[in-house]
Design a protein around this motif. Structure first.
Motif, PDB file in Angstrom:
ATOM      1  N   PHE A  15       0.839  -1.198   0.000  1.00 15.00           N
ATOM      2  CA  PHE A  15       0.000   0.000   0.000  1.00 15.00           C
ATOM      3  C   PHE A  15       0.875   1.249   0.000  1.00 15.00           C
ATOM      4  N   SER A  16       0.360   2.329  -0.580  1.00 14.19           N
ATOM      5  CA  SER A  16       1.112   3.596  -0.572  1.00 14.19           C
ATOM      6  C   SER A  16       1.255   4.113   0.856  1.00 14.19           C
ATOM      7  N   TYR A  17       2.455   4.596   1.146  1.00 14.12           N
ATOM      8  CA  TYR A  17       2.685   5.152   2.484  1.00 14.12           C
ATOM      9  C   TYR A  17       3.918   6.049   2.432  1.00 14.12           C
ATOM     10  N   ASN A  18       3.704   7.301   2.689  1.00 14.41           N
ATOM     11  CA  ASN A  18       4.815   8.255   2.779  1.00 14.41           C
ATOM     12  C   ASN A  18       4.346   9.419   3.632  1.00 14.41           C
ATOM     13  N   VAL A  19       5.217  10.371   3.864  1.00 14.88           N
ATOM     14  CA  VAL A  19       4.859  11.437   4.811  1.00 14.88           C
ATOM     15  C   VAL A  19       3.711  12.307   4.294  1.00 14.88           C
ATOM     16  N   VAL A  20       3.514  12.343   2.984  1.00 15.17           N
ATOM     17  CA  VAL A  20       2.399  13.124   2.453  1.00 15.17           C
ATOM     18  C   VAL A  20       1.121  12.282   2.437  1.00 15.17           C
ATOM     19  N   GLU A  21       1.277  10.995   2.173  1.00 10.46           N
ATOM     20  CA  GLU A  21       0.128  10.085   2.145  1.00 10.46           C
ATOM     21  C   GLU A  21       0.220   9.143   3.349  1.00 10.46           C
ATOM     22  N   ASN A  22       0.042   9.685   4.536  1.00 11.45           N
ATOM     23  CA  ASN A  22       0.204   8.817   5.719  1.00 11.45           C
ATOM     24  C   ASN A  22      -1.124   8.527   6.417  1.00 11.45           C
ATOM     25  N   HIS A  23      -2.224   8.872   5.737  1.00 11.53           N
ATOM     26  CA  HIS A  23      -3.538   8.656   6.345  1.00 11.53           C
ATOM     27  C   HIS A  23      -3.908   7.168   6.424  1.00 11.53           C
ATOM     28  N   ASN A  24      -3.177   6.300   5.706  1.00 16.56           N
ATOM     29  CA  ASN A  24      -3.483   4.863   5.774  1.00 16.56           C
ATOM     30  C   ASN A  24      -2.515   4.102   6.683  1.00 16.56           C
ATOM     31  N   ALA A  40       5.569  -1.007   1.992  1.00 12.76           N
ATOM     32  CA  ALA A  40       5.195   0.398   1.821  1.00 12.76           C
ATOM     33  C   ALA A  40       5.590   0.836   0.421  1.00 12.76           C
ATOM     34  N   MET A  41       4.574   1.137  -0.377  1.00 12.24           N
ATOM     35  CA  MET A  41       4.831   1.617  -1.746  1.00 12.24           C
ATOM     36  C   MET A  41       5.036   3.121  -1.719  1.00 12.24           C
ATOM     37  N   LYS A  42       5.745   3.635  -2.673  1.00 14.79           N
ATOM     38  CA  LYS A  42       5.925   5.072  -2.880  1.00 14.79           C
ATOM     39  C   LYS A  42       6.391   5.823  -1.633  1.00 14.79           C
ATOM     40  N   PRO A  43       7.423   5.336  -0.959  1.00 12.22           N
ATOM     41  CA  PRO A  43       7.880   6.049   0.245  1.00 12.22           C
ATOM     42  C   PRO A  43       8.374   7.462  -0.054  1.00 12.22           C
ATOM     43  N   LEU A  44       8.690   7.741  -1.335  1.00 15.67           N
ATOM     44  CA  LEU A  44       9.131   9.096  -1.705  1.00 15.67           C
ATOM     45  C   LEU A  44       8.018   9.847  -2.445  1.00 15.67           C
ATOM     46  N   ALA A  45       6.795   9.307  -2.378  1.00 11.69           N
ATOM     47  CA  ALA A  45       5.638   9.920  -3.056  1.00 11.69           C
ATOM     48  C   ALA A  45       5.945  10.192  -4.527  1.00 11.69           C
ATOM     49  N   GLY A  46       6.502   9.191  -5.178  1.00  9.49           N
ATOM     50  CA  GLY A  46       6.799   9.323  -6.608  1.00  9.49           C
ATOM     51  C   GLY A  46       7.782  10.435  -6.914  1.00  9.49           C
ATOM     52  N   GLY A  47       8.707  10.689  -5.986  1.00 12.15           N
ATOM     53  CA  GLY A  47       9.714  11.734  -6.223  1.00 12.15           C
ATOM     54  C   GLY A  47       9.257  13.113  -5.779  1.00 12.15           C
ATOM     55  N   PHE A  48       8.044  13.194  -5.223  1.00 16.71           N
ATOM     56  CA  PHE A  48       7.518  14.507  -4.801  1.00 16.71           C
ATOM     57  C   PHE A  48       8.266  15.039  -3.574  1.00 16.71           C
ATOM     58  N   ILE A  49       8.733  14.124  -2.705  1.00 16.88           N
ATOM     59  CA  ILE A  49       9.424  14.565  -1.488  1.00 16.88           C
ATOM     60  C   ILE A  49      10.901  14.793  -1.821  1.00 16.88           C
ATOM     61  N   PRO A  50      11.392  16.008  -1.672  1.00 11.83           N
ATOM     62  CA  PRO A  50      12.770  16.280  -2.113  1.00 11.83           C
ATOM     63  C   PRO A  50      13.835  15.644  -1.228  1.00 11.83           C
ATOM     64  N   ASP A  51      13.564  15.503   0.066  1.00 16.03           N
ATOM     65  CA  ASP A  51      14.577  14.956   0.970  1.00 16.03           C
ATOM     66  C   ASP A  51      14.363  13.439   1.109  1.00 16.03           C
ATOM     67  N   ALA A  52      14.954  12.698   0.163  1.00 17.49           N
ATOM     68  CA  ALA A  52      14.736  11.247   0.115  1.00 17.49           C
ATOM     69  C   ALA A  52      15.225  10.562   1.393  1.00 17.49           C
ATOM     70  N   ASN A  62       8.453   3.202  11.306  1.00 17.88           N
ATOM     71  CA  ASN A  62       7.197   2.519  11.666  1.00 17.88           C
ATOM     72  C   ASN A  62       7.483   1.017  11.787  1.00 17.88           C
ATOM     73  N   PRO A  63       7.364   0.439  12.978  1.00 16.03           N
ATOM     74  CA  PRO A  63       7.703  -0.972  13.146  1.00 16.03           C
ATOM     75  C   PRO A  63       6.742  -1.924  12.420  1.00 16.03           C
ATOM     76  N   HIS A  64       5.658  -1.381  11.904  1.00 13.59           N
ATOM     77  CA  HIS A  64       4.688  -2.240  11.216  1.00 13.59           C
ATOM     78  C   HIS A  64       4.915  -2.284   9.704  1.00 13.59           C
ATOM     79  N   VAL A  65       5.997  -1.643   9.268  1.00 14.10           N
ATOM     80  CA  VAL A  65       6.375  -1.724   7.843  1.00 14.10           C
ATOM     81  C   VAL A  65       7.515  -2.725   7.732  1.00 14.10           C
ATOM     82  N   ASN A  66       7.319  -3.783   6.944  1.00 13.51           N
ATOM     83  CA  ASN A  66       8.352  -4.807   6.795  1.00 13.51           C
ATOM     84  C   ASN A  66       9.302  -4.499   5.650  1.00 13.51           C
ATOM     85  N   CYS A  67       8.795  -3.843   4.619  1.00 20.53           N
ATOM     86  CA  CYS A  67       9.638  -3.628   3.443  1.00 20.53           C
ATOM     87  C   CYS A  67       9.272  -2.312   2.763  1.00 20.53           C
TER      88      CYS A  67
END
Ligand code: SF4
Ligand code: SF4
Length: 188
Positions: A15-24, A40-52, A62-67
């Motif tokens: 599932f998508s999960y990054n600092v901009v899309e963290n509602h899930n 966790a898909m798109k941890p960089l929000a498709g390149g939107f987050i500049p500080d990778a 997040n300890p509940h993210v395995n990969c």
């Protein structure tokens, strides 16, 4: 997704999960409780987050993210990402700063939820923003231009009725963003 997690049919969840899309974020906790592996898909929000670096450390905390599924295009990027993760989770102050940035920047970022649709003019709003993202951040300008020109309705067909903007849960300035994307993608 919760129904799927509770069905007992799945061993992993992506599932998508990054600092901009963290509602899930709660889904990852739920999956973990069900002993379902998480990606966790798109941890960089498709390149939107500049500080990778910080973006990866934010998710890895997040300890509940395995990969983490991160797109990488060179050995140097692999090394940089591994080094970032070696630094460990973000400090609370760094987390606060990143979330503050995301709260502001989030007004520009389309999550592709589709709640703004249908557009009475037939504009596929999330796809326009997706193609703009490919143009801006993936070094796929030619491909994005080609796909945009193949759309049945370009963003220039917008009549500014405002219907989409009242439906967008993230309050995106859709009409202004569409005009900007069209200028970029419909250029000769
Ligand atoms: S403002 Fe433009 S894009 Fe939005 S629903 Fe109206 S015509 Fe479609
Ligand atoms: S509702 Fe907003 S965030 Fe969702 S697809 Fe439409 S523009 Fe993007």
């Amino acid at each position: 997704m919760k129904v799927a997690l509770d069905s007992g049919l799945f061993a992993t969840m992506m599932f998508s999960y990054n600092v901009v899309e963290n509602h899930n974020k709660g889904l990852f906790t739920h999956a973990h409780q069900q002993k379902i592996g998480t990606f966790a898909m798109k941890p960089l929000a498709g390149g939107f987050i500049p500080d990778a670096r910080r973006a990866l450390r934010y998710i890895a905390a997040n300890p509940h993210v395995n990969c983490l599924l991160v797109g990488m295009s060179s050995p140097a990027e692999i090394e940089a990402n591994v080094m970032a993760l070696d630094e460990g989770p973000l400090a609370p102050e760094e987390t606060r700063q990143l979330e503050q940035w995301a709260a502001q920047a989030g007004y520009e970022f389309c999550r592709r939820c589709g709640y703004c649709l249908p557009c009475p003019q037939g504009i596929d709003i999330p796809t326009v923003f997706l193609l703009e993202g490919y143009y801006d951040r993936y070094e796929l300008q030619g491909w994005a231009l080609e796909r945009y020109r193949a759309l049945s309705t370009p963003a220039s067909a917008c009549r500014n009725c405002g219907l989409c903007e009242v439906k967008c849960p993230y309050l995106l300035p859709i009409t202004a963003k569409l005009a900007k994307a069209d200028k970029k993608l419909a250029g000769d």
